[in-house]
Design an enzyme around this catalytic site. Sequence first.
Site, PDB file in Angstrom:
ATOM      1  N   ASP A 154       0.724  -1.168  -0.008  1.00 53.84           N
ATOM      2  CA  ASP A 154      -0.072   0.027   0.065  1.00 53.84           C
ATOM      3  C   ASP A 154       0.875   1.296   0.173  1.00 53.84           C
ATOM      4  O   ASP A 154       1.808   1.050   0.611  1.00 53.84           O
ATOM      5  CB  ASP A 154      -0.894   0.058   1.354  1.00 53.84           C
ATOM      6  CG  ASP A 154      -1.987   0.923   1.133  1.00 53.84           C
ATOM      7  OD1 ASP A 154      -2.250   1.457   0.002  1.00 53.84           O
ATOM      8  OD2 ASP A 154      -2.900   1.080   2.032  1.00 53.84           O
ATOM      9  N   HIS A 223      -8.950  -1.417  -9.160  1.00 53.66           N
ATOM     10  CA  HIS A 223      -8.677  -0.216  -7.851  1.00 53.66           C
ATOM     11  C   HIS A 223      -7.856   0.774  -8.368  1.00 53.66           C
ATOM     12  O   HIS A 223      -7.967   1.904  -8.351  1.00 53.66           O
ATOM     13  CB  HIS A 223      -8.340  -0.988  -6.598  1.00 53.66           C
ATOM     14  CG  HIS A 223      -8.115  -0.106  -5.405  1.00 53.66           C
ATOM     15  ND1 HIS A 223      -9.208   0.658  -4.898  1.00 53.66           N
ATOM     16  CD2 HIS A 223      -6.896   0.298  -4.669  1.00 53.66           C
ATOM     17  CE1 HIS A 223      -8.799   1.582  -3.861  1.00 53.66           C
ATOM     18  NE2 HIS A 223      -7.330   1.420  -3.728  1.00 53.66           N
TER      19      HIS A 223
END
Length: 323
Positions: A154, A223
Site C-alpha cells: 500500500d 482499484h
Amino acid sequence: MTTGSQPGPGAEPQSVLRPLTTAAIFLVVDVRPGGEETAREVLGDLSALQRSFGFGAPDAALSCVAGIGSDAWDRLFDHPRPAGLHPFRPLEGPRHSAVATSGDLLLHIRATRFDLCFGLATEIMHRLRDAVTVEDEVQGFRYLDARDLLGFVDGTENPVGAAARRAVLIGQEDPAHAGGSYVIVQKYLHDLDGWNALPVETQERIIGRTKLTNIELEEPASHVDLNTITGPDGEEQQILRDNMPFGSPGHGEFGTYFIGYARTPDVIEQMLRNMFLGTQDATHDRILDFSTAVTGTLFYVPSGDFLDDLPPASKAAEAAGNG
C-alpha cells in the site's frame, strides 16, 4: 490570547510530508459546547508536546498532524475559512455507500515506536478529556513489507520531494492558508474470509497489481485504475496516502485506515466517486465487495505556523463562554 499571524507563501507545513512510519494512532473527536478554548490551547501546544515526547528518541520520527473539521472551524477561529473546507460528502452507489461521520478534530500521531505514539496520545487526551467526545480511535501498525491486510503493498505511488509538495500543500490559490492541506479519513473493515477465498489472480485483477512483486497491471476498472485521476492537461493528480492496517484478531476485526492528504479535496473526492458510484468502465470498485467504509470525514490541516500562533478565537465561542 494572541493576535495571530497570517499564513503566507513561506508558511511551514505540519509534518504531513514525513516518510511513512511503522506505528500510528488516529483520533477523531468532537469539541463539546464550551470546550473550544481548551481545544485551542491544545492545538497551540502540539508542537511543544511533540518536542517533549520525541526529544529522547529523535530517530523515532514522532509527529502529530492536526486537522480541523468544517463544523468546528467557525467555533474555534475568527479567521477566513479555507476555500475547500466542507463536510464530508456521503456517496450512495448502486451497491456500496461512503458514509459521512462526525469529527471536529483529527489527530494523526505517528512514529517508528508505538510507545511514543501512545504517550503523546495519552497526554493530548488528558488535556482534552473534558472538552471533547471521542468519535473514533484506531491504532495502526506496519504489516510485513508495508502491506495491507488484503496482502498487497500500500502507498506505492506516493509522490516524493517537490512532487509531494505540489500535490499536498496549498499555494497561492488560497493565500491565507498557504502551507496547509486537506485530509480525508475513512475506516474500512475487511471481509478477509471472502477475500482470501478468491484466487490470487482474481485479487490481482481487482487491485490492479501483482500480489508478490507489486507490479502495476494494465487492468481497466481495477482499484488502481479507478484511483488514477488526471487533470485537464492529462497530468496525473496525486495525493499522499498514509494508510495503516489495524485489527483485533480475537474479535475477528481486520481493516485499513485510509488517510489521504491533498492540496484540494477535489482529487480524493473524485477517487471516491469513481469507487462508489462507478465509471463508464465499472459499476463500482470491486474491492468494496470485501471492504466496507464505516467512517468518513474531511478536515483542513493548517500550517505549523498557524498552530504556533493561532488567530483570535471565534467571537461566537467567546460570547458563549462569557455567558
